[in-house]
Scaffold this motif. Structure first.
Motif, PDB file in Angstrom:
ATOM      1  N   THR A   1      -6.293  -5.352 100.873  1.00  0.00           N
ATOM      2  CA  THR A   1      -7.546  -5.940 101.346  1.00  0.00           C
ATOM      3  C   THR A   1      -8.620  -5.843 100.276  1.00  0.00           C
ATOM      4  O   THR A   1      -9.352  -6.807 100.013  1.00  0.00           O
ATOM      5  CB  THR A   1      -8.014  -5.222 102.628  1.00  0.00           C
TER       6      THR A   1
ATOM      7  N   THR B   1      -0.225  -8.080 104.283  1.00  0.00           N
ATOM      8  CA  THR B   1      -0.768  -6.982 105.089  1.00  0.00           C
ATOM      9  C   THR B   1      -0.127  -6.948 106.467  1.00  0.00           C
ATOM     10  O   THR B   1       0.204  -5.871 106.990  1.00  0.00           O
ATOM     11  CB  THR B   1      -2.293  -7.143 105.219  1.00  0.00           C
TER      12      THR B   1
ATOM     13  N   ASN C   1       1.896  -3.840 107.843  1.00  0.00           N
ATOM     14  CA  ASN C   1       1.342  -3.180 109.022  1.00  0.00           C
ATOM     15  C   ASN C   1       1.323  -4.170 110.180  1.00  0.00           C
ATOM     16  O   ASN C   1       0.377  -4.937 110.354  1.00  0.00           O
ATOM     17  CB  ASN C   1      -0.073  -2.674 108.730  1.00  0.00           C
TER      18      ASN C   1
ATOM     19  N   SER D   1      -1.751  -1.394 102.587  1.00  0.00           N
ATOM     20  CA  SER D   1      -2.496  -2.354 103.409  1.00  0.00           C
ATOM     21  C   SER D   1      -3.986  -2.379 103.069  1.00  0.00           C
ATOM     22  O   SER D   1      -4.537  -3.437 102.754  1.00  0.00           O
ATOM     23  CB  SER D   1      -2.276  -2.049 104.893  1.00  0.00           C
TER      24      SER D   1
END
Length: 311
Positions: free
Chosen positions: A238, A301, A305, A234
């Motif tokens: 990013t 993502t 998560n 995750s």
């Protein structure tokens, strides 16, 4: 709601960037017209060209007219070549995408492997990754590109120094023509992304659930691949989305160095000539690409998560 919010923020970003670019490119219409006609143009010629391009109209009216056409896919005509901007963008877009997406894929693959090795093995590998992250961040990609050209295209003559071969013409030559540009773009991002993957992996390895899995006798390989990698992905995604923006910006210079006829070289040439429609068209397309990539990363993502979807 999660995806709707991301789409809304992407549309707002597109509007702000395009609006700012339009204003900056049209602040001095006389200079733009003089760039087109040349320094010896008479005042009458400048006035006639200004009227022809619609630059004598209020800036708000110019913008709303351009925006209305852009929403239908019409990005106007180039002031220097009089060719449709949309056609030029469509022709050059696959070239830039092949460079940037290949660089992103190389960055993702190498940085995940190197970053996780550094977090798991530590020692020399870990220290090397941290040193390379600093060096890669400080090293300009255009300088590294020139070093690669000197070493592998001039001294050894192993790879081409310039040019681009379309994939549909010859896949092998296409890959060869991208080796040096991709290496120039990816070297800095690999180092910094690997450092972020390393930090995320170490943080996950120190969590209680990992110790619990190990106490149950699960193989370390299974723990790393099935649990640690998913939880560390995750923050890594990013960082990768931010690196994509950097790669897209860096491709402007790299395309010029390697004479690649992509959007980067096009926007530099257009900016030098004061060709506002082409600059606006390229900027709008680049921002759309960034928005799509960031939305894809956000969806991935959120899938990895679920807590992110609540933020």
């Amino acid at each position: 709601m999660y995806i709707a919010r991301r789409i809304g923020s992407g549309v707002a970003l597109l509007f702000l960037v395009v609006s700012a670019t339009f204003i900056l490119m049209n602040l001095n219409p006389d200079a733009a017209v003089r760039n087109i006609l040349g320094e010896f143009a008479t005042p009458e010629q400048i006035q006639r060209k200004t009227t022809e391009l619609g630059l004598n109209q209020p800036l708000v009216l110019q913008y709303t007219t351009w925006l209305g056409h852009a929403l239908t896919g019409d990005l106007g005509h180039s002031w220097t070549t009089n060719a449709p901007v949309s056609t030029a963008v469509i022709q050059r877009l696959p070239i830039s995408l092949s460079l940037v997406l290949t660089s992103t894929a190389v960055t993702a693959g190498v940085s995940v492997v190197v970053g996780m090795l550094a977090a798991i093995r530590r020692g020399v590998i870990d220290r090397s990754v941290q040193v390379l992250a600093v060096v890669g961040f400080a090293m300009p990609n255009f300088w590294f590109a020139l070093v690669l050209v000197s070493a592998f295209a001039i001294s050894v003559r192993l790879l081409p120094a310039t040019g681009y071969v379309p994939f549909e013409r010859n896949p092998q030559l296409w890959a060869v023509s991208l080796v040096l540009p991709v290496a120039s773009l990816a070297v800095g991002t690999i180092a910094s992304t690997a450092q972020q993957v390393r930090a995320a992996t170490i943080e996950v390895l120190n969590r209680d659930f990992v110790r619990t899995l190990r106490s149950r006798g699960l193989p370390n390989r299974s723990i790393i691949l099935k649990h640690v990698l998913r939880n560390a992905a995750s923050p890594a995604l990013t960082v990768l989305s931010l690196q994509f923006v950097g790669l897209l910006a860096g491709s402007v210079v790299i395309e010029r160095i390697f004479a690649i006829p992509g959007l980067g070289s096009m926007v530099v040439t257009s900016a030098q000539a004061g060709d506002a429609p082409q600059v606006l068209g390229v900027v709008a397309v680049m921002v759309v690409i960034v928005v799509i990539v960031n939305l894809t990363i956000d969806v991935l993502t959120g899938w990895l998560n679920p807590k992110v979807r609540l933020s």
